[in-house]
Scaffold this motif. Structure first.
Motif, PDB file in Angstrom:
ATOM      1  N   SER A  41     -16.278   1.848  15.115  1.00  0.00           N
ATOM      2  CA  SER A  41     -16.934   2.969  15.789  1.00  0.00           C
ATOM      3  C   SER A  41     -18.449   2.803  15.829  1.00  0.00           C
ATOM      4  CB  SER A  41     -16.581   4.282  15.092  1.00  0.00           C
ATOM      5  OG  SER A  41     -17.077   4.290  13.772  1.00  0.00           O
ATOM      6  N   GLU A  42     -18.989   1.933  14.991  1.00  0.00           N
ATOM      7  CA  GLU A  42     -20.434   1.698  14.983  1.00  0.00           C
ATOM      8  C   GLU A  42     -20.917   1.126  16.310  1.00  0.00           C
ATOM      9  OE1 GLU A  42     -22.768   2.475  12.643  1.00  0.00           O
ATOM     10  OE2 GLU A  42     -21.114   3.550  11.680  1.00  0.00           O
ATOM     11  N   LYS A  45     -21.306   4.103  18.665  1.00  0.00           N
ATOM     12  CA  LYS A  45     -22.458   4.925  18.297  1.00  0.00           C
ATOM     13  C   LYS A  45     -23.767   4.255  18.710  1.00  0.00           C
ATOM     14  CE  LYS A  45     -20.251   7.064  14.308  1.00  0.00           C
ATOM     15  NZ  LYS A  45     -20.240   7.130  12.830  1.00  0.00           N
ATOM     16  N   THR A  46     -23.848   2.948  18.491  1.00  0.00           N
ATOM     17  CA  THR A  46     -25.058   2.206  18.843  1.00  0.00           C
ATOM     18  C   THR A  46     -25.259   2.191  20.347  1.00  0.00           C
ATOM     19  OG1 THR A  46     -24.739   0.827  16.894  1.00  0.00           O
ATOM     20  CG2 THR A  46     -26.261   0.015  18.562  1.00  0.00           C
ATOM     21  N   ARG A  48     -24.262   4.379  22.535  1.00  0.00           N
ATOM     22  CA  ARG A  48     -24.678   5.702  22.998  1.00  0.00           C
ATOM     23  C   ARG A  48     -26.127   5.997  22.637  1.00  0.00           C
ATOM     24  NH1 ARG A  48     -19.507   9.747  22.559  1.00  0.00           N
ATOM     25  NH2 ARG A  48     -18.257   8.595  24.072  1.00  0.00           N
ATOM     26  N   GLU A  49     -26.546   5.536  21.478  1.00  0.00           N
ATOM     27  CA  GLU A  49     -27.941   5.726  21.075  1.00  0.00           C
ATOM     28  C   GLU A  49     -28.879   4.952  22.002  1.00  0.00           C
ATOM     29  OE1 GLU A  49     -30.817   7.547  18.816  1.00  0.00           O
ATOM     30  OE2 GLU A  49     -28.663   7.867  18.686  1.00  0.00           O
TER      31      GLU A  49
END
Length: 63
Positions: A41-42, A45-46, A48-49
């Motif tokens: 999931s990282e 998240k990355t 999207r950031e």
């Protein structure tokens, strides 16, 4: 990091943050390719950031 915090940063700070996230994303992709990544999931998240920062950058440059 929230979008509100990102709006307070300067364009230079946002570019630095973007470069560090792009490097982190590359590292995560390499870990995923070699089956060393535990938290997949990282990557999401990355990504999207990165998109969040690019959006705020385009808003600041357009002003």
């Amino acid at each position: 990091m929230s979008a509100k915090n990102l709006h307070d940063k300067s364009v230079e700070q946002l570019n630095e943050e973007l470069m560090s996230l792009l490097k982190a994303q590359f590292g995560l992709r390499m870990q995923a390719a070699t089956n060393q990544l535990q938290k997949t999931s990282e990557i999401k998240k990355t990504r999207r950031e990165i998109a969040r920062i690019k959006t705020i950058l385009s808003q600041k440059v357009g002003q």
